[in-house]
Design a protein around this motif. Structure first.
Motif: not given
Length: 399
Positions: A150-154, A156-158, A218-226
């Motif tokens: 859920x950290x990258x679901x939903x 950006x604004x909510x 592999x790359x350590x990059x966190x996915x972000x919302x939208x």
């Protein structure tokens, strides 16, 4: 003859995950006895509404389909005697208590293995039988949150958004239990050995990270919302139409994207691809265009165009009106248990087997309905059953 005819399962589970697992196993032909406490409510089985003219809820009629059920107070010694008799024949168990509860009651794997060495025993819990969280209470929302999904679901604004879908319960708990049980059955057929199965709803959500999880490791990059291809960072999204309905646009591959752009008369977007750097600007153009027509008007335009676009249907449209769902028999008519002619519509089991198709014999019965019948088959007399009832071991169903 069903695909699983001959398998006999004792179901000690409650709520949704375990009961849905045994619903599917029962639909496939397994013989299921559901064990319930006579003095405790099940908030899923008892969830209203009741079927008109019947003493059974829609949920229990569905989840209890093709099952028998038995009331037992598992804290009593006589209940242990009854379970030990049953386990000689019903040699597959699924339970959904917290770790250690069945052991304390005398119904743990090691206890029942002494009675029947070939037993297959599946424990379904939130966080598994080991680890620092093993005794934590939880529900679907908690597993989705703690797993990181859920950290990258939903938006950006909510932030995270609820879906009203029991993803961990059914998508993990129920289906992984079925996979585990049938794997153990196959192993027992080859070796003669039963085994213990530890299913965690939390564990099964880790692979739900799928491509993003593999990339992060592999790359350590966190996915972000939208910001990813499938969470709003591309044209892959929901879009409102003129009549306040919604379309789902899944036009990811180049050919689908090209067809989609041509259908909405924005061919200049083709070269930008489905995930350009200026994705917000591009999506705003799509939103404005799709707001110009009603859902039906757009569906007529997209018809036969190979665009991966579908309407967001409401429940009536999906479960009662959609022709594809009708053709696939995903909603079926089932005889209501303990009634003469009453039929109820239910969600079917989504498996198609050519040689042994699913058989929907009848809906679930009220909890405890088969108590007397099961005890009599085990050899208990009328007097025995009366005594078991009076001493609080069991309770007989009364309309």
């Amino acid at each position: 003859m069903g695909a699983l005819t001959g398998l006999k399962i004792l179901d000690f589970s409650t709520l949704l995950p375990g009961p849905y697992a045994t619903l599917m196993l029962g639909d496939l032909g397994a013989d299921i006895i559901k064990i319930s406490a006579p003095d405790k409510k099940d908030i899923v089985a008892d969830y209203p509404p009741y079927i008109d003219g019947c003493d059974i809820t829609a949920n229990q009629a569905w989840l209890g389909r093709n099952k028998k059920n038995l009331f037992l107070n598992l804290k009593t010694e006589k209940a242990k005697e009854i379970i030990y008799k049953l386990i000689k024949e019903y040699d597959i168990v699924i339970e959904q208590f917290r770790p250690g509860v069945m052991d304390r009651l005398g119904f743990g794997y090691e206890d029942l293995k002494k009675v029947n060495p070939k037993i297959i025993y599946c424990s379904l819990t939130g966080y598994g039988q080991t680890g620092p969280l093993k005794n934590n209470a939880g529900h679907d929302i908690n597993y989705l949150a703690r797993s990181g999904n859920m950290n990258y679901s939903g938006k950006e604004n909510i932030g995270p958004v609820l879906t009203n879908m029991q993803i961990a319960d059914i998508g993990v708990g129920s289906l992984h239990s079925i996979i585990g049980i049938l794997s153990a059955v196959y192993f027992r057929e080859k070796t003669g050995k039963g085994q213990y199965i530890d299913i965690s709803m939390f564990d099964g959500l880790i692979p739900f990270h799928a491509m993003e999880g593999a990339s992060f490791l592999v790359n350590g990059i966190e996915p972000q919302r939208e910001k990813t291809r499938l969470n709003g960072g591309s044209a892959y999204d929901f879009y409102e139409t003129k009549d306040n309905r919604y379309l789902s646009v899944g036009s990811l591959e180049p050919k689908f994207w090209e067809n989609f752009c041509n259908c909405i008369e924005l061919p200049e977007l083709i070269k930008e691809t489905v995930m350009p750097e200026n994705v917000k600007e591009m999506k705003e153009k799509i939103r404005k265009r799709l707001l110009e027509k009603t859902l039906k008007e757009w569906l007529d335009i997209f018809e036969g165009k190979d665009v991966c676009v579908e309407p967001v249907l409401n429940m009536r449209e999906a479960l009662l009106e959609d022709e594809h769902i009708k053709d696939r028999k995903l909603v079926v008519d089932v005889k209501v248990a303990n009634s003469q002619e009453k039929i109820v519509k239910q969600m079917g089991t989504p498996l198609k087997l050519s040689e042994c198709p699913i058989e929907y014999k009848e809906s679930g019965y009220p909890l405890g309905y088969h108590t007397k019948e099961i005890l009599e088959k085990l050899g208990y007399s009328e007097e025995d059953i009366k005594n078991l009832t009076e001493t609080g071991v069991t309770s007989l169903y009364e309309k």
